[in-house]
Scaffold this motif. Structure first.
Motif, mmCIF file in Angstrom:
data_model
loop_
_atom_site.group_PDB
_atom_site.id
_atom_site.type_symbol
_atom_site.label_atom_id
_atom_site.label_comp_id
_atom_site.label_asym_id
_atom_site.label_seq_id
_atom_site.Cartn_x
_atom_site.Cartn_y
_atom_site.Cartn_z
ATOM 1 N N THR A 1 8.272 36.419 0.134
ATOM 2 C CA THR A 1 7.362 35.424 0.693
ATOM 3 C C THR A 1 7.441 34.109 -0.081
ATOM 4 O O THR A 1 7.044 33.064 0.424
ATOM 5 C CB THR A 1 5.935 35.976 0.746
ATOM 6 N N HIS A 2 7.966 34.160 -1.327
ATOM 7 C CA HIS A 2 8.116 32.927 -2.124
ATOM 8 C C HIS A 2 9.076 31.969 -1.458
ATOM 9 O O HIS A 2 9.116 30.792 -1.776
ATOM 10 C CB HIS A 2 8.656 33.248 -3.526
ATOM 11 N N TRP B 1 9.685 32.098 2.251
ATOM 12 C CA TRP B 1 9.245 31.763 3.600
ATOM 13 C C TRP B 1 7.996 30.901 3.618
ATOM 14 O O TRP B 1 7.798 30.122 4.545
ATOM 15 C CB TRP B 1 9.064 33.032 4.435
ATOM 16 N N GLY B 2 7.161 31.010 2.588
ATOM 17 C CA GLY B 2 5.992 30.121 2.491
ATOM 18 C C GLY B 2 6.451 28.675 2.486
ATOM 19 O O GLY B 2 6.067 27.877 3.345
ATOM 20 N N PRO B 3 7.278 28.288 1.511
ATOM 21 C CA PRO B 3 7.800 26.924 1.485
ATOM 22 C C PRO B 3 8.599 26.546 2.723
ATOM 23 O O PRO B 3 8.524 25.395 3.158
ATOM 24 C CB PRO B 3 8.691 26.914 0.241
ATOM 25 N N ALA C 1 8.024 27.497 5.706
ATOM 26 C CA ALA C 1 7.003 27.154 6.702
ATOM 27 C C ALA C 1 6.474 25.750 6.455
ATOM 28 O O ALA C 1 6.231 24.988 7.387
ATOM 29 C CB ALA C 1 5.859 28.156 6.661
ATOM 30 N N ASN C 2 6.310 25.392 5.186
ATOM 31 C CA ASN C 2 5.775 24.065 4.886
ATOM 32 C C ASN C 2 6.736 22.938 5.194
ATOM 33 O O ASN C 2 6.309 21.803 5.377
ATOM 34 C CB ASN C 2 5.330 23.989 3.420
ATOM 35 N N LYS D 1 4.008 30.529 -11.045
ATOM 36 C CA LYS D 1 5.067 31.451 -11.465
ATOM 37 C C LYS D 1 5.448 32.312 -10.279
ATOM 38 O O LYS D 1 4.586 32.970 -9.721
ATOM 39 C CB LYS D 1 4.569 32.336 -12.607
ATOM 40 N N ASN E 1 8.671 26.933 -8.251
ATOM 41 C CA ASN E 1 9.185 26.914 -6.883
ATOM 42 C C ASN E 1 9.735 25.539 -6.517
ATOM 43 O O ASN E 1 9.005 24.663 -6.044
ATOM 44 C CB ASN E 1 8.059 27.329 -5.934
ATOM 45 N N LEU F 1 9.504 24.498 -2.783
ATOM 46 C CA LEU F 1 8.187 23.991 -2.422
ATOM 47 C C LEU F 1 7.997 22.569 -2.931
ATOM 48 O O LEU F 1 7.431 21.706 -2.254
ATOM 49 C CB LEU F 1 7.110 24.911 -2.998
#
Lengths: 114, 108
Positions: free
Chosen positions: A25-26, A28-30, A32-33, A74, A77, A80
């Motif tokens: 998810t580290h 796919w989160g970014p 998405a952003n 941590k 990222n 991101l």
């Protein structure tokens, strides 16, 4: 040629299995952003009357804060960080378009002394 | 007793002395901006922006629970943000697709 192929494969494998790679998810989160950046770029072609001053101003503060967050979290990222740096630029530009359309950036006319 | 609990919160690794607190806390601003925009006409809503707000909010709701330190603030703010995105999308879709159906008979 063969060596280049091998290097590329091992680099790809390192990326694929990375603790901040596409299995986590580290990543796919970014990703998405980055959508915010793309949405902002698409909206650059729309008339400034459609821009929401509320949302754009909120985005500017938000991306500024999250650039710092991405650096401190941590694991650190960089994806991101890059995303929010880009979004900051796009949103600031949109904000300036909105401000201009609202008349905030007009130069004051110098008073004519008779 | 209360004082030591407050102190524990104050010194928490995701507490108010850190960016881990303020970044997600400020993210509520996006939801608040969206809620303020509920009163704006749906023509002004941007599909790309609201779609991203919704999807990104849902993905980040999970992200907040997986990072170090675990960040409930981040998860909850993103969940709320996704909610406001869904509201805005519903308003705009309703206007774009159901409104036209009502207007069509008038032309005939």
């Amino acid at each position: 040629m063969y060596l280049a192929g091998k290097v590329a494969m091992s680099a790809f494998r390192a990326f694929w299995n990375s603790p901040v790679g596409p299995k986590t998810t580290h990543f796919w989160g970014p990703v998405a952003n980055w959508g915010f950046v793309v949405a902002g770029l698409v909206d650059m072609n729309k008339p400034p009357e459609m821009i929401s001053g509320n949302m754009t101003a909120a985005m500017c503060v938000y991306s500024g804060l999250f650039m710092r967050f991405a650096w401190m979290v941590k694991p650190r990222n960089y994806l991101l960080l890059a995303c929010h740096a880009s979004n900051e630029s796009v949103q600031l530009y949109q904000l300036s378009r909105w401000a201009r359309a609202q008349g905030f950036l007009d130069k004051k006319e110098p008073e004519v002394q008779q | 007793m209360a004082a030591s609990k407050l102190q524990a919160l104050w010194n928490h690794p995701a507490g108010p002395k850190t960016i881990h607190f303020w970044a997600p806390t400020f993210k509520w601003g996006i939801s608040i901006a969206n809620i303020a925009d509920f009163s704006k006409p749906p023509e002004k809503i941007s599909y790309p922006q609201q779609i991203v707000v919704t999807i990104s909010g849902l993905i980040w709701s999970r992200y907040g629970l997986v990072i170090t330190p675990k960040n409930w603030n981040l998860s909850s703010v993103n969940f709320a943000m996704a909610g406001t995105g869904i509201c805005q999308l519903t308003r705009k879709i309703r206007q774009d697709h159901f409104f036209q159906a009502q207007e069509a008979p008038v032309e005939g």
